[in-house]
Every structure is written in structure tokens, then in C-alpha cells.
Design a protein around this motif. Structure first.
Motif, PDB file in Angstrom:
ATOM      1  N   SER A  63       0.856  -1.183   0.000  1.00 29.86           N
ATOM      2  CA  SER A  63       0.000   0.000   0.000  1.00 29.86           C
ATOM      3  C   SER A  63       0.895   1.238   0.000  1.00 29.86           C
ATOM      4  O   SER A  63       2.074   1.154   0.325  1.00 29.86           O
ATOM      5  CB  SER A  63      -0.884  -0.045   1.247  1.00 29.86           C
ATOM      6  N   ASP A  64       0.303   2.373  -0.383  1.00 25.18           N
ATOM      7  CA  ASP A  64       1.061   3.644  -0.350  1.00 25.18           C
ATOM      8  C   ASP A  64       1.036   4.266   1.043  1.00 25.18           C
ATOM      9  O   ASP A  64       1.659   5.288   1.269  1.00 25.18           O
ATOM     10  CB  ASP A  64       0.431   4.649  -1.334  1.00 25.18           C
ATOM     11  N   ARG A  65       0.302   3.643   1.942  1.00 26.48           N
ATOM     12  CA  ARG A  65       0.101   4.272   3.249  1.00 26.48           C
ATOM     13  C   ARG A  65       1.363   4.244   4.116  1.00 26.48           C
ATOM     14  O   ARG A  65       1.953   3.179   4.329  1.00 26.48           O
ATOM     15  CB  ARG A  65      -1.048   3.604   3.990  1.00 26.48           C
ATOM     16  N   ARG A  66       1.703   5.419   4.596  1.00 25.21           N
ATOM     17  CA  ARG A  66       2.930   5.537   5.385  1.00 25.21           C
ATOM     18  C   ARG A  66       2.724   6.659   6.409  1.00 25.21           C
ATOM     19  O   ARG A  66       2.097   7.670   6.113  1.00 25.21           O
ATOM     20  CB  ARG A  66       4.049   5.908   4.419  1.00 25.21           C
ATOM     21  N   ASN A  87      -0.335  10.816   2.653  1.00 22.30           N
ATOM     22  CA  ASN A  87      -1.286  11.637   1.888  1.00 22.30           C
ATOM     23  C   ASN A  87      -1.258  13.088   2.374  1.00 22.30           C
ATOM     24  O   ASN A  87      -2.218  13.834   2.201  1.00 22.30           O
ATOM     25  CB  ASN A  87      -2.696  11.049   1.931  1.00 22.30           C
ATOM     26  N   LEU A  88      -0.134  13.440   2.986  1.00 23.63           N
ATOM     27  CA  LEU A  88       0.206  14.829   3.316  1.00 23.63           C
ATOM     28  C   LEU A  88      -0.694  15.460   4.378  1.00 23.63           C
ATOM     29  O   LEU A  88      -1.022  16.634   4.317  1.00 23.63           O
ATOM     30  CB  LEU A  88       0.231  15.695   2.037  1.00 23.63           C
ATOM     31  N   ARG A  89      -1.081  14.661   5.343  1.00 25.14           N
ATOM     32  CA  ARG A  89      -1.799  15.213   6.493  1.00 25.14           C
ATOM     33  C   ARG A  89      -0.864  15.194   7.703  1.00 25.14           C
ATOM     34  O   ARG A  89      -0.046  14.293   7.823  1.00 25.14           O
ATOM     35  CB  ARG A  89      -3.065  14.403   6.780  1.00 25.14           C
ATOM     36  N   THR A  90      -1.033  16.180   8.563  1.00 29.98           N
ATOM     37  CA  THR A  90      -0.170  16.262   9.741  1.00 29.98           C
ATOM     38  C   THR A  90      -1.002  16.269  11.020  1.00 29.98           C
ATOM     39  O   THR A  90      -1.959  17.035  11.129  1.00 29.98           O
ATOM     40  CB  THR A  90       0.702  17.543   9.690  1.00 29.98           C
ATOM     41  N   PHE A  91      -0.625  15.405  11.921  1.00 36.69           N
ATOM     42  CA  PHE A  91      -1.256  15.358  13.239  1.00 36.69           C
ATOM     43  C   PHE A  91      -0.159  15.614  14.274  1.00 36.69           C
ATOM     44  O   PHE A  91       1.008  15.324  14.029  1.00 36.69           O
ATOM     45  CB  PHE A  91      -1.881  13.986  13.501  1.00 36.69           C
TER      46      PHE A  91
ATOM     47  N   LYS B  28       0.420  14.168  -6.492  1.00 27.13           N
ATOM     48  CA  LYS B  28      -0.608  13.192  -6.827  1.00 27.13           C
ATOM     49  C   LYS B  28      -0.703  12.969  -8.330  1.00 27.13           C
ATOM     50  O   LYS B  28      -1.271  11.973  -8.779  1.00 27.13           O
ATOM     51  CB  LYS B  28      -1.969  13.671  -6.302  1.00 27.13           C
ATOM     52  N   SER B  29      -0.152  13.905  -9.095  1.00 29.71           N
ATOM     53  CA  SER B  29      -0.384  13.850 -10.532  1.00 29.71           C
ATOM     54  C   SER B  29       0.373  12.715 -11.220  1.00 29.71           C
ATOM     55  O   SER B  29      -0.143  12.081 -12.109  1.00 29.71           O
ATOM     56  CB  SER B  29      -0.015  15.187 -11.171  1.00 29.71           C
ATOM     57  N   ASN B  39      14.381  13.913 -12.778  1.00 28.91           N
ATOM     58  CA  ASN B  39      14.620  13.555 -11.374  1.00 28.91           C
ATOM     59  C   ASN B  39      13.383  13.713 -10.495  1.00 28.91           C
ATOM     60  O   ASN B  39      13.458  13.568  -9.279  1.00 28.91           O
ATOM     61  CB  ASN B  39      15.739  14.427 -10.800  1.00 28.91           C
ATOM     62  N   PHE B  40      12.257  14.005 -11.137  1.00 25.55           N
ATOM     63  CA  PHE B  40      11.019  14.201 -10.368  1.00 25.55           C
ATOM     64  C   PHE B  40      10.644  12.921  -9.617  1.00 25.55           C
ATOM     65  O   PHE B  40      10.715  11.821 -10.150  1.00 25.55           O
ATOM     66  CB  PHE B  40       9.879  14.572 -11.320  1.00 25.55           C
ATOM     67  N   SER B  41      10.268  13.070  -8.363  1.00 21.83           N
ATOM     68  CA  SER B  41       9.709  11.919  -7.643  1.00 21.83           C
ATOM     69  C   SER B  41       8.756  12.432  -6.571  1.00 21.83           C
ATOM     70  O   SER B  41       8.899  13.559  -6.074  1.00 21.83           O
ATOM     71  CB  SER B  41      10.815  11.065  -7.015  1.00 21.83           C
ATOM     72  N   ARG B  42       7.793  11.601  -6.230  1.00 21.94           N
ATOM     73  CA  ARG B  42       6.811  11.991  -5.219  1.00 21.94           C
ATOM     74  C   ARG B  42       7.476  12.214  -3.866  1.00 21.94           C
ATOM     75  O   ARG B  42       7.085  13.102  -3.117  1.00 21.94           O
ATOM     76  CB  ARG B  42       5.741  10.901  -5.100  1.00 21.94           C
TER      77      ARG B  42
END
Lengths: 130, 154
Positions: A63-66, A87-91, B28-29, B39-42
Motif C-alpha cells: 500500500s502507499d500508506r505511510r 497523503n500529506l496530512r499532519t497530526f 498526486k499527478s 529527477n522528479f519523484s513523489r
């Protein structure tokens, strides 16, 4: 089966500062993660800029979840921990020394007064809710 | 709460939020690769978002430092040309509490949470001096700490 808990070494090297509450909540979080099948590492496989900001990384396999966990340095007894999700949320967890509890916040807005009672499942659900 | 200070902090936070939203869209794109940037990476975008958080935290602290300097100068307090942030914080609080009883001073200091502001200063110093590892609170939290501090200031 025993698990290898990740407790950052720098917590024991800070002179005159007690990081016991941080170690306790980390252990609690990691126990939950192990039970739910998440991988727990120190984040060393992350790109440099992210690993520098990570003490513990939780990753859901296949999964992408981290979730990146970072303990903030402190001077007194009021600790803080950042949780940054993939998914770029901060707690943020903020320690309340008198109550000996961790408060869960988002942008300084309290979500739960006692994180352990509120539960990591609920946090994971909230964090990755579409 | 001081509306003037809050408005200034909010402006910085809103800019941060816009930058992060833009970067988040980028991340996300595409999973990898981007026109003109092999060199683009998420992960790099995520690191960029974290760096943006640091930059805006530093900016918020600098804006707060400017307010302290302005307050002390207007109050006629001599602060020198390059005062340290630690002394700006302490002098501002001292000036704010001038004439208060011991009890009132304690209540005021608790209300504006002086240790939290010193903690931000420590974060800033660690970051500026290239310590191996430093993590700021979220931008929302930094804004909240500074907003609380400046609440009773004119």
C-alpha cells in the motif's frame, strides 16, 4: 513473536531531559502497528530530507500508506510528536504532564484529550479517509 | 487576541497552505517523471513540502521577532542594534507585565505561554546552526503559539 521496537537513541542522549513519555507512547503506537501488520522501521530508506525528519516510520505493506513519526526536541516536560502521513496530512501529539496524557491535535485544534484512550485505529481511519 | 498580529500570522500561514496545496497536487499527478525534470519523484515533492513547512515556520518566527522589536522601540526600551531573540522575548514580557502584581504577572505569563515561544526560538537556532536533526511544529501550531503570545500586546 517478539518485535524490534524502534526507539531513537538520541532520546537517551539528551542531557537533563526526560523523554520517558515519548518512549512510552512510541512503544504503544508501535505495538498497535505490529498487531495491525504495519512495518515499523527507522525511516532510513526514505530520501535524505525526509529521513532527517523521521524517527520512526510505519508502512502498510502493499500500500502507499505511510506514517512518519518525529519527536520534537524539548527543554522542559511538555513534549510534542509530529505524525506526517503519506497523503500529506499532519497530526500532532502534545503531552500534558499533569494529566500524563497525550492530546491529539490538528493545526493546534484538539481532536482527542487522551490519544491512547481514543485509539490508533481511529487515527489511521481519519488520516487516510479520502 | 490581537487582530493585527493574528492577521499578519494568518497571511503567512495561508501562503504556506497554498504552496503546500500546489505541491500536493503535483505529488498526486504522477508517480514518477515530469516534463523537463527526469529527477522528479513523489518523495522529493513530499520532502519539498516539509522544507516549505520549515521555511514558513522560520518566516512566522521572524515576523514575530519584528513585532517584539517594534513594541519595545515604541515603549522606549533600549534594545541595541542586533538584540538576541531570547532577550527580545524576555524584555517584551517584562515590559508587558510592568506594573502588575506578582500574581498578575504569573497569570499573564501562563496565558501567553512564554516557554512555548522560547521553544520555537530554540527550534529556529538549532535549524539555523545546522544541527543534524530538527523538526518544527506544524505551521498551524506555530501560528497558534505566536497568536497566543501576542494576544495581549497592543
Amino acid at each position: 513473536m517478539p518485535h524490534d521496537y524502534i526507539i531513537p537513541a538520541w532520546l537517551d542522549q539528551a542531557q537533563g531531559v526526560d523523554y520517558t513519555p515519548e518512549k512510552q507512547i512510541l512503544t504503544n503506537l508501535e505495538t498497535w502497528a505490529f498487531e495491525k501488520g504495519w512495518e515499523v522501521t527507522n525511516g532510513s530508506t526514505l530520501p535524505f530530507d525526509l529521513s532527517q525528519r523521521t524517527d520512526v516510520m510505519l508502512k502498510k505493506p502493499n500500500s502507499d500508506r505511510r506514517i512518519r513519526v518525529a519527536i520534537l526536541r524539548k527543554k522542559g516536560n511538555r513534549g510534542s510528536i509530529r505524525l506526517d502521513t503519506s497523503n500529506l496530512r499532519t497530526f500532532e501529539l502534545v503531552y500534558r504532564p499533569r494529566a500524563k496524557k497525550w492530546r491529539l491535535e490538528v493545526s493546534a485544534v484538539p481532536l482527542a484529550e487522551d490519544m491512547q484512550a481514543w485509539g490508533w485505529d481511529r487515527l489511521a481511519d481519519l488520516a487516510f479517509k479520502p | 487576541m490581537s487582530a493585527r498580529h493574528n492577521a499578519a500570522f494568518e497571511l503567512v500561514r495561508l501562503e504556506h497552505d497554498s504552496v503546500v496545496s500546489g505541491l500536493a497536487l503535483l505529488s498526486k499527478s504522477k508517480k514518477s517523471g515530469a516534463p523537463g525534470n527526469p529527477n522528479f519523484s513523489r518523495d522529493r515533492v513530499e520532502a519539498g513540502i516539509a522544507s516549505a513547512g520549515d521555511a514558513y515556520a522560520l518566516l512566522l518566527i521572524a515576523v514575530g521577532e519584528g513585532f517584539m522589536r517594534e513594541y519595545l522601540v515604541l515603549a522606549g526600551v533600549r534594545i541595541g542594534e542586533e538584540p538576541k531573540l531570547s532577550s527580545l522575548i524576555d524584555q517584551s514580557v517584562k515590559q508587558l507585565c510592568d506594573g502588575m502584581s506578582k500574581q498578575q504577572k504569573r497569570a499573564q505569563r501562563n496565558m501567553i505561554d512564554v516557554p512555548a515561544v522560547h521553544s520555537l526560538r530554540q527550534n529556529r537556532n538549532d535549524y539555523a546552526h545546522g544541527h543534524e536533526r530538527n523538526v518544527f511544529p506544524s505551521i498551524g501550531k506555530v501560528e497558534s503559539i505566536l497568536g497566543k503570545f501576542f494576544g495581549p500586546f497592543p
